[in-house]
Scaffold this motif. Structure first.
Motif, PDB file in Angstrom:
ATOM      1  N   GLU A 818       0.837  -1.201   0.000  1.00 48.67           N
ATOM      2  CA  GLU A 818       0.000   0.000   0.000  1.00 48.67           C
ATOM      3  C   GLU A 818       0.865   1.241   0.000  1.00 48.67           C
ATOM      4  OE1 GLU A 818      -3.455   2.194  -0.111  1.00 48.67           O
ATOM      5  OE2 GLU A 818      -3.199   0.039  -0.313  1.00 48.67           O
ATOM      6  N   THR A 819       1.858   1.258   0.772  1.00 46.74           N
ATOM      7  CA  THR A 819       2.763   2.407   0.842  1.00 46.74           C
ATOM      8  C   THR A 819       3.448   2.618  -0.492  1.00 46.74           C
ATOM      9  OG1 THR A 819       3.163   1.953   3.189  1.00 46.74           O
ATOM     10  CG2 THR A 819       4.729   3.380   2.070  1.00 46.74           C
ATOM     11  N   THR A 820       3.872   1.546  -1.115  1.00 49.01           N
ATOM     12  CA  THR A 820       4.550   1.645  -2.413  1.00 49.01           C
ATOM     13  C   THR A 820       3.602   2.189  -3.464  1.00 49.01           C
ATOM     14  OG1 THR A 820       5.929  -0.246  -1.831  1.00 49.01           O
ATOM     15  CG2 THR A 820       5.806   0.325  -4.151  1.00 49.01           C
ATOM     16  N   LYS A 821       2.359   1.712  -3.429  1.00 52.40           N
ATOM     17  CA  LYS A 821       1.351   2.186  -4.407  1.00 52.40           C
ATOM     18  C   LYS A 821       1.138   3.686  -4.263  1.00 52.40           C
ATOM     19  CE  LYS A 821      -3.439   1.354  -5.839  1.00 52.40           C
ATOM     20  NZ  LYS A 821      -4.682   0.566  -5.566  1.00 52.40           N
ATOM     21  N   ASN A 822       1.028   4.184  -3.026  1.00 53.97           N
ATOM     22  CA  ASN A 822       0.823   5.623  -2.787  1.00 53.97           C
ATOM     23  C   ASN A 822       2.016   6.420  -3.272  1.00 53.97           C
ATOM     24  OD1 ASN A 822      -1.687   5.127  -1.647  1.00 53.97           O
ATOM     25  ND2 ASN A 822      -0.873   4.967   0.443  1.00 53.97           N
ATOM     26  N   MET A 823       3.233   5.892  -3.033  1.00 53.24           N
ATOM     27  CA  MET A 823       4.440   6.593  -3.471  1.00 53.24           C
ATOM     28  C   MET A 823       4.496   6.693  -4.985  1.00 53.24           C
ATOM     29  SD  MET A 823       7.446   5.219  -0.952  1.00 53.24           S
ATOM     30  CE  MET A 823       7.465   5.643   0.784  1.00 53.24           C
ATOM     31  N   ARG A 824       4.139   5.637  -5.664  1.00 56.16           N
ATOM     32  CA  ARG A 824       4.171   5.664  -7.128  1.00 56.16           C
ATOM     33  C   ARG A 824       3.131   6.656  -7.680  1.00 56.16           C
ATOM     34  NH1 ARG A 824       4.708  -0.856  -8.352  1.00 56.16           N
ATOM     35  NH2 ARG A 824       6.954  -1.001  -7.901  1.00 56.16           N
ATOM     36  N   LYS A 825       1.957   6.684  -7.028  1.00 57.16           N
ATOM     37  CA  LYS A 825       0.910   7.626  -7.463  1.00 57.16           C
ATOM     38  C   LYS A 825       1.372   9.064  -7.270  1.00 57.16           C
ATOM     39  CE  LYS A 825      -3.970   8.811  -6.719  1.00 57.16           C
ATOM     40  NZ  LYS A 825      -5.207   8.541  -5.935  1.00 57.16           N
ATOM     41  N   GLU A 826       2.023   9.322  -6.160  1.00 56.17           N
ATOM     42  CA  GLU A 826       2.514  10.680  -5.873  1.00 56.17           C
ATOM     43  C   GLU A 826       3.582  11.072  -6.879  1.00 56.17           C
ATOM     44  OE1 GLU A 826       4.451  13.279  -2.188  1.00 56.17           O
ATOM     45  OE2 GLU A 826       3.957  11.162  -1.920  1.00 56.17           O
ATOM     46  N   ILE A 827       4.419  10.159  -7.224  1.00 57.06           N
ATOM     47  CA  ILE A 827       5.485  10.445  -8.203  1.00 57.06           C
ATOM     48  C   ILE A 827       4.876  10.770  -9.557  1.00 57.06           C
ATOM     49  CG2 ILE A 827       7.435   9.411  -9.456  1.00 57.06           C
ATOM     50  CD1 ILE A 827       8.052   7.804  -6.895  1.00 57.06           C
ATOM     51  N   GLU A 828       3.890   9.977  -9.933  1.00 56.81           N
ATOM     52  CA  GLU A 828       3.229  10.230 -11.216  1.00 56.81           C
ATOM     53  C   GLU A 828       2.539  11.578 -11.222  1.00 56.81           C
ATOM     54  OE1 GLU A 828       2.186   9.517 -15.097  1.00 56.81           O
ATOM     55  OE2 GLU A 828       3.574   8.433 -13.772  1.00 56.81           O
ATOM     56  N   ASP A 829       1.882  11.921 -10.108  1.00 59.41           N
ATOM     57  CA  ASP A 829       1.194  13.220 -10.006  1.00 59.41           C
ATOM     58  C   ASP A 829       2.199  14.365 -10.117  1.00 59.41           C
ATOM     59  OD1 ASP A 829      -1.153  14.876  -9.475  1.00 59.41           O
ATOM     60  OD2 ASP A 829      -0.207  15.257  -7.521  1.00 59.41           O
ATOM     61  N   LEU A 830       3.375  14.201  -9.527  1.00 62.93           N
ATOM     62  CA  LEU A 830       4.395  15.250  -9.619  1.00 62.93           C
ATOM     63  C   LEU A 830       4.892  15.403 -11.045  1.00 62.93           C
ATOM     64  CD1 LEU A 830       6.475  14.507  -6.390  1.00 62.93           C
ATOM     65  CD2 LEU A 830       5.046  16.503  -6.814  1.00 62.93           C
ATOM     66  N   ARG A 831       4.914  14.299 -11.770  1.00 63.37           N
ATOM     67  CA  ARG A 831       5.413  14.357 -13.136  1.00 63.37           C
ATOM     68  C   ARG A 831       4.392  14.992 -14.094  1.00 63.37           C
ATOM     69  NH1 ARG A 831       8.055   8.334 -14.034  1.00 63.37           N
ATOM     70  NH2 ARG A 831       9.946   8.659 -12.757  1.00 63.37           N
ATOM     71  N   THR A 832       3.093  14.822 -13.842  1.00 61.92           N
ATOM     72  CA  THR A 832       2.075  15.185 -14.847  1.00 61.92           C
ATOM     73  C   THR A 832       1.245  16.392 -14.450  1.00 61.92           C
ATOM     74  OG1 THR A 832       0.537  13.613 -13.868  1.00 61.92           O
ATOM     75  CG2 THR A 832       1.951  12.809 -15.651  1.00 61.92           C
ATOM     76  N   ASN A 833       1.026  16.662 -13.192  1.00 62.31           N
ATOM     77  CA  ASN A 833       0.128  17.725 -12.757  1.00 62.31           C
ATOM     78  C   ASN A 833       0.891  18.842 -12.087  1.00 62.31           C
ATOM     79  OD1 ASN A 833      -2.130  16.212 -13.629  1.00 62.31           O
ATOM     80  ND2 ASN A 833      -2.176  15.071 -11.693  1.00 62.31           N
ATOM     81  N   ALA A 834       0.313  20.035 -12.149  1.00 56.80           N
ATOM     82  CA  ALA A 834       0.900  21.203 -11.491  1.00 56.80           C
ATOM     83  C   ALA A 834       0.601  21.145  -9.999  1.00 56.80           C
ATOM     84  CB  ALA A 834       0.354  22.484 -12.099  1.00 56.80           C
ATOM     85  N   ARG A 835       1.530  21.766  -9.256  1.00 53.26           N
ATOM     86  CA  ARG A 835       1.371  21.774  -7.793  1.00 53.26           C
ATOM     87  C   ARG A 835       0.892  23.155  -7.385  1.00 53.26           C
ATOM     88  NH1 ARG A 835       1.496  17.003  -5.173  1.00 53.26           N
ATOM     89  NH2 ARG A 835       2.599  17.902  -3.404  1.00 53.26           N
ATOM     90  N   ILE A 836      -0.053  23.223  -6.498  1.00 57.77           N
ATOM     91  CA  ILE A 836      -0.593  24.498  -6.002  1.00 57.77           C
ATOM     92  C   ILE A 836      -0.068  24.677  -4.583  1.00 57.77           C
ATOM     93  CG2 ILE A 836      -2.685  25.775  -5.413  1.00 57.77           C
ATOM     94  CD1 ILE A 836      -4.189  24.103  -7.492  1.00 57.77           C
ATOM     95  N   PHE A 837       0.676  25.767  -4.401  1.00 57.85           N
ATOM     96  CA  PHE A 837       1.285  26.049  -3.096  1.00 57.85           C
ATOM     97  C   PHE A 837       0.400  27.047  -2.371  1.00 57.85           C
ATOM     98  CE2 PHE A 837       4.685  24.916  -5.993  1.00 57.85           C
ATOM     99  CZ  PHE A 837       5.308  23.902  -5.288  1.00 57.85           C
TER     100      PHE A 837
END
Length: 932
Positions: A818-837
């Protein structure tokens, strides 16, 4: 004279006329420096060489040469002759000194030596008289002392350097009526003496006194040419009835040679005389050997006018200008002549008087001895052979006298040989055999004891001891051995020949410690056999008591180890000796060797126990008890059985092994890393003699726990085996838990029912998780006597435990997934989506965030001023990131350390888990193709 034997020890070398080059009548002669000098009445002086040939000549005086003398130290010729008178009142006789090394060429055919001084002999103060004698003494150059004897009883003396005319003249008055017929100088210490002879007296002047003092030695004198001097500076005067010798204190010996003495001389210890034979009236020239009382040569001669000696020859010159040259034969020729006539006594006296070398003298005595031996005069022959000792091979003499009838002569010779220190071992043996064969104890005593307390013995000591021992003269042998310091021989006789052990022990005790130690090493075996207690007491003094009395360091004392060899046949005595030493000396340099020896004695099962015939003479209490028991068994032999002996030996072995165990423990205290004995040797001894207690102690001290349990296994001591593992297998107390695995393996292979023991072992294996269940099952499956019920409960518990672990691992896996799945999803989100600070405050200072601001992907925001220059990492997340990266680098580095990997696998209870961990951390996940 007629009683003296005559011999031809001289031979005529040359005879004939003097060369015609010598002109005029011969007036005087002299010799020296390799030439004969002749003065003639025509004033000429001629020189003859070694071949009696004319060499040179010159005119020294115008008229006649009366006297001349060729000096020895300097090549000067002093002459007295007649020259032309300057005036009627002045005499023409003068003295001249010629330097023969300085030649004045007169013509091509002749030369004249330089005349360096001319002196008129007669002056107003020294009136003229007829010169009757003349003599020159060379003092310290250039000083000459010239004495001129006159017919008026006066002696004119001239002293000084004539060449420089620095002279002193003085006159000596002897007798106003008698002429001076002979003169002779003599040095008596520092005093110069002058003999002056007249026909009626013999006088002596002391030239040291001023004026010279006159002393009349005798009131009879001699005529011209019958006065001479010996080589010992004795004055010799010949008269018709005898020849007289004079010393400074008066007349000495005289020799009654009858006949008128015409001429006298002296040559190499011989007296030369030309005598008018009263029977025949002829002149006879005799050469007398006064020491040996013989006439060495005799020949009839004509009227002799001069006699002189040169080139080792005697030269006689007659009035008709003939010359006879006589030379002495060599010693070998003279001895051959005497040997042919069997005149051995004369031969011996001859070689001794002429100071021949000792070897030549000994050779003459040998020949004389052979001559006497041939005549069977054995006693006198032996006296001559004795004089040859040191030059003649003794075996030559010994061989002649080996006959039993001549044993006394042989004994005498051998005694002299020993007195001179030239005897060999064989000579000593032969002499002592002579004494023993003659049973001459008195002479044997004299030979052995003649130098009691003084110097060294003049014979071979060991040979004398051996011969005396062989002939049962033990006291003599012991005396020689003791005096010569041959302690080993002294003890050898006491112990092997006389069996006197008490005296031997006393003698050893009296020796110096170093020498006592040597003798104990040599003869200790015999002493231990017969006197063990006393011998051990001596050894204890040698090894211990010197240190206290003389202050000698312990390391300088003898070591007990040095004396072990003397106890070879007596191990109980050796054990007693070493135990006594160990009680006194605690820090001996040889303590390890002593302990090794004691261990060997203690642990040996086949140590010979003292029996009746080999009792230890009360050495210790045990031996005393056994001696008593032995005596009792003698009285009742039927009661003594083999079983009793065996029981006694077992008891002794048990006691000794107990001592050995105590020594093993005492010599290895807890504060020492290594014991004070050889561990390897101790282990070998324990194994050889099946000494289990000692072996277990050593293995446990050396932390060889597996060897300890092997000992229990070999004895099938299951109870002791489990107790040992409980003690040594506790890891909390520094033990080795793997011992339980070895124990389980043992029970799995034993092939008998050991259910109780296996269950107890499994308890500890399960408690410490020592073995996996599969290994336990495989190990116990080898024992057919064990049933499944033995491990039923153990397997059930292990399965339940494994199930729990599996369930825990499953949940952990799901969590990690589960932890690995969340980490991979977060990595993908960082690669494809903009971050709002949306942070409104600075993470560092917590104040309201304003521009310029820096936002990181980790959703932290900072004032630009709150960050350092060129800061590209989030200050909040950087430490955790660096830690992760450091861990990764460490894992990659560990992947290269193969030794560490295998060490962890081997040291872990579950090696598979270590491998899985390495794979899980990605340390060995990368592989490389070796072919690429």
């Amino acid at each position: 004279m007629y009683q003296w034997r005559k011999f031809d020890f001289f031979e005529e070398k040359y005879g004939g006329k003097i060369p015609d080059d010598v002109t005029g009548d011969i007036q005087c002669c002299s010799s020296g420096r390799g030439k004969v000098v002749i003065g003639s009445n025509d004033g000429s002086v001629s020189f003859l060489d070694r071949g009696i040939k004319f060499d040179s000549g010159f005119h020294a005086h115008s008229s006649s040469v009366l006297f001349l003398q060729h000096l020895k130290q300097r090549n000067f010729l002093v002459t007295v002759g007649e020259d032309e008178q300057i005036s009627p009142q002045q005499s023409g006789i003068c003295l001249k000194v010629f330097d023969l090394d300085k030649v004045q060429e007169e013509s091509t055919s002749s030369s004249t030596p330089e005349c360096i001084g001319i002196l008129r002999i007669f002056t107003n103060q020294f009136p003229e008289a007829k010169i009757t004698s003349f003599l020159v003494l060379e003092e310290v150059p250039p000083i000459l002392l010239i004495a001129i004897g006159l017919d008026n009883g006066c002696v004119y003396c001239v002293k000084g350097d004539i060449a420089r005319e620095r002279i002193t003249r003085f006159k000596l008055q002897v007798d106003g009526r008698s002429p001076i017929t002979g003169l002779g100088f003599r040095m008596d210490g520092q005093a110069l003496l002058l003999f002056a002879v007249t026909p009626d007296s013999v006088n002596l002047f002391s030239m040291l006194a001023q004026p010279p003092k006159l002393q009349t030695l005798d009131h009879i004198g001699g005529s011209v040419n019958t006065v001479t001097m010996s080589d010992r500076s004795e004055l010799i005067v010949g008269r018709p009835e005898a020849v007289y010798f004079y010393e400074v204190d008066g007349r000495g010996p005289c020799w009654a040679f009858e006949g008128e003495k015409k001429f006298m001389g002296w040559f190499r210890g011989y007296l030369l005389c030309v005598i008018a034979d009263p029977k025949t009236g002829k002149n006879v020239f005799n050469v007398y050997d006064l020491k040996n009382r013989l006439i060495a040569y005799s020949i009839v001669v004509d009227k002799v006018s001069n006699m002189l000696c040169e080139w080792g020859n005697v030269i006689l010159i007659t009035a008709d200008k003939s010359l006879l040259c006589i030379t002495e034969k060599d010693m070998e020729s003279k001895l051959d002549m005497l040997f042919k006539k069997n005149l051995y006594t004369v031969a011996i006296n001859l070689v001794q008087s002429q100071h021949a070398d000792a070897a030549a003298t000994a050779n003459v005595m040998r020949k004389y001895g052979d001559h006497l031996y041939g005549k069977q005069d054995f006693d006198e022959a032996m006296s001559q052979y004795i004089n040859t000792i040191g030059y003649l091979e003794p075996s030559f003499v010994i061989q002649k006298f080996l006959d039993a009838q001549r044993i006394y002569n042989l004994t005498n010779y051998l005694e002299k040989l020993h007195e001179k220190g030239l005897a060999s071992k064989d000579h000593t043996t032969l002499l002592l055999n002579c004494y023993t064969k003659l049973k001459d104890v008195e002479k044997l005593n004299t030979f052995i004891r003649k130098e009691d307390g003084i110097g060294e013995l003049k014979f071979d000591v060991e040979t004398a001891i051996r011969v005396c021992r062989a002939a049962n003269y033990h006291e003599h042998a012991m005396y020689v051995a003791k005096k010569a310091g041959k302690h080993e021989w002294y003890l050898k006789i006491l112990l092997e020949d006389l069996g006197n052990y008490d005296e031997a022990l006393q003698y050893v005790s009296s020796l110096e410690p170093s020498q006592a130690g040597v003798t104990i090493k040599e003869y200790g075996k015999i002493l231990i056999e017969h006197k063990p207690k006393e011998t051990i007491d001596i050894l204890m003094r040698l090894c211990t008591e010197q240190g206290t009395s003389n202050g000698v360091y312990l390391s300088m004392l003898p070591s007990p180890v040095d004396f072990i060899n003397v106890f070879v046949q007596h191990p109980h005595s050796l054990m007693h000796f070493l135990e006594r030493y160990a009680e006194i000396v605690k820090d001996s340099p040889a303590q390890a060797e002593i302990n090794n020896t004691l261990l060997e004695l203690y642990l040996s099962r086949d140590l010979n126990f003292p029996s009746i015939s080999l009792s230890e003479n009360g050495l210790d209490q045990d031996s005393t008890d056994h001696s008593v028991a032995a005596a009792a068994s003698k009285a009742h032999p039927e009661k003594r059985t083999n079983a009793d002996s065996k029981d006694a030996m077992e008891k002794d072995c048990t006691e000794r092994q107990q001592k050995g165990l105590e020594l093993l423990k005492m010599a290895w205290p807890s504060d020492l890393e290594q014991p004070v004995y050889d561990v390897d040797l101790a282990i070998i001894l324990c194994e050889m003699n099946s000494f289990k207690e000692g072996l277990l102690y050593l293995y446990e001290k050396m932390k060889l726990y597996k060897e300890v349990i092997v000992c229990y296994m070999q004895n099938h001591d299951h109870e002791g085996l489990i107790a040992c593992c409980k003690r040594l297998g506790d890891s909390g107390k520094g033990g080795d838990p793997s011992l339980w695995a070895d124990l389980l393996k043992y029970f799995g292979e034993i092939g008998e029912d050991c259910t109780k023991e296996v269950k107890e072992v499994l308890t500890y294996i399960e408690r410490d998780d020592i073995l996996p269940p599969i290994i336990v099952l495989q190990t116990l499956a080898k024992n057919p006597c064990l049933t499944l019920s033995v491990i039923k409960d153990y397997i059930a518990r292990k399965l339940e435990q494994e199930s729990r672990i599996i369930e825990e691992d499953r949940r952990a896996v799901e969590k990690y997934q589960e932890t690995t799945k969340n980490m991979r999803k977060e990595i993908e989100d960082l690669r494809t989506n903009a971050r709002i600070f949306q942070l409104s405050k600075c993470t560092a200072c917590t104040f309201t965030l304003d521009i310029p601001a820096v936002h990181f992907m980790c959703m932290h925001s900072f004032h630009q001023r709150c960050l350092g220059d060129n800061e590209k990492e989030c200050p909040e997340c950087a430490p955790e990131y660096r830690s992760v990266m450091e861990m990764k680098r460490s894992l990659e580095q560990n992947s290269k350390d193969q030794d560490l990997f295998f060490q962890q696998v081997k040291g872990s209870k579950d090696g598979f888990s270590v491998i899985a961990e390495y794979f899980g951390k990605g340390i060995i996940s990368k592989t490389s193709d070796a072919t690429s």
